[in-house]
Design a protein around this motif. Sequence first.
Motif, PDB file in Angstrom:
ATOM      1  N   GLN A  42       0.819  -1.202   0.000  1.00  0.00           N
ATOM      2  CA  GLN A  42       0.000   0.000   0.000  1.00  0.00           C
ATOM      3  C   GLN A  42       0.858   1.260   0.000  1.00  0.00           C
ATOM      4  N   TRP A  44       1.358   4.982   1.149  1.00  0.00           N
ATOM      5  CA  TRP A  44       0.888   5.856   2.213  1.00  0.00           C
ATOM      6  C   TRP A  44       0.073   6.981   1.614  1.00  0.00           C
ATOM      7  N   PRO A  45      -1.023   7.346   2.161  1.00  0.00           N
ATOM      8  CA  PRO A  45      -1.593   7.079   3.474  1.00  0.00           C
ATOM      9  C   PRO A  45      -2.638   5.954   3.484  1.00  0.00           C
ATOM     10  N   TYR A  46      -2.654   5.122   2.455  1.00  0.00           N
ATOM     11  CA  TYR A  46      -3.623   4.020   2.408  1.00  0.00           C
ATOM     12  C   TYR A  46      -3.064   2.809   3.147  1.00  0.00           C
ATOM     13  N   ARG A  47      -3.985   1.977   3.629  1.00  0.00           N
ATOM     14  CA  ARG A  47      -3.561   0.817   4.394  1.00  0.00           C
ATOM     15  C   ARG A  47      -4.618  -0.269   4.319  1.00  0.00           C
ATOM     16  N   GLU A  49      -5.733  -3.634   6.591  1.00  0.00           N
ATOM     17  CA  GLU A  49      -5.549  -4.305   7.880  1.00  0.00           C
ATOM     18  C   GLU A  49      -6.393  -5.569   7.913  1.00  0.00           C
ATOM     19  N   HIS A  69      -9.737  -1.760   4.183  1.00  0.00           N
ATOM     20  CA  HIS A  69      -8.852  -0.997   3.299  1.00  0.00           C
ATOM     21  C   HIS A  69      -9.274   0.446   3.496  1.00  0.00           C
ATOM     22  N   HIS A  70      -8.368   1.269   4.026  1.00  0.00           N
ATOM     23  CA  HIS A  70      -8.778   2.622   4.377  1.00  0.00           C
ATOM     24  C   HIS A  70      -7.701   3.639   4.023  1.00  0.00           C
ATOM     25  N   GLY A  71      -8.135   4.861   3.946  1.00  0.00           N
ATOM     26  CA  GLY A  71      -7.265   5.985   3.643  1.00  0.00           C
ATOM     27  C   GLY A  71      -8.159   7.150   3.241  1.00  0.00           C
ATOM     28  N   PRO A  72      -7.556   8.220   2.756  1.00  0.00           N
ATOM     29  CA  PRO A  72      -8.378   9.358   2.341  1.00  0.00           C
ATOM     30  C   PRO A  72      -9.421   8.954   1.302  1.00  0.00           C
ATOM     31  N   ASN A  75     -13.120   3.786   2.731  1.00  0.00           N
ATOM     32  CA  ASN A  75     -13.216   2.909   3.891  1.00  0.00           C
ATOM     33  C   ASN A  75     -13.992   1.681   3.430  1.00  0.00           C
TER      34      ASN A  75
END
Length: 163
Positions: A42, A44-47, A49, A69-72, A75
């Motif tokens: 990923q 950054w700023p995506y991630r 988990e 899967h989240h980030g700007p 979600n």
Amino acid sequence: TVAHVAPANFKEHVLRKAFMVPHGKTAVWQWLNDPATFTDTQVWPYRVEFVSADPNVPPGFFVGGLNVHHGPFINFAGMMTVIQEEAYRDLHYFYGSYAISHRLVRPTRLQFWVEEQQPNQTEVILQVDSLVAGWFAPLWDFGQNIFWRSFPRWMNRELSKRA
């Protein structure tokens, strides 16, 4: 199965892509079901988990396994609902998942099918289901086609490194 509802102006959107990968089914399946495939790559700023509610089961791909899967502007929180070894995986996204805005795109499901067509030639089918504001559907389709276009190349490159 997770129930999905959206305002009346939303429409169902299905993006389905099929492609061939010059690798065996087992290798393709292992790559698709390795959490590191998604967590370690990923930007950054995506991630991405993965979590497990059971302390005796490590986070990852298993029925009941949770991931997000989240980030700007995204979600995508969901749960694995079906896994058929070396054949099929079904991830249902929860109500409240969104892309860009809750008012535009609500992803509902991500599915993968894997079938070896001949030795070292595996067909992968992916399908992303979403509820999309009607006026935004053509833009979502365009963006999804661009996003998923590189997936087969990425898969082939990573599997070639492992071979």
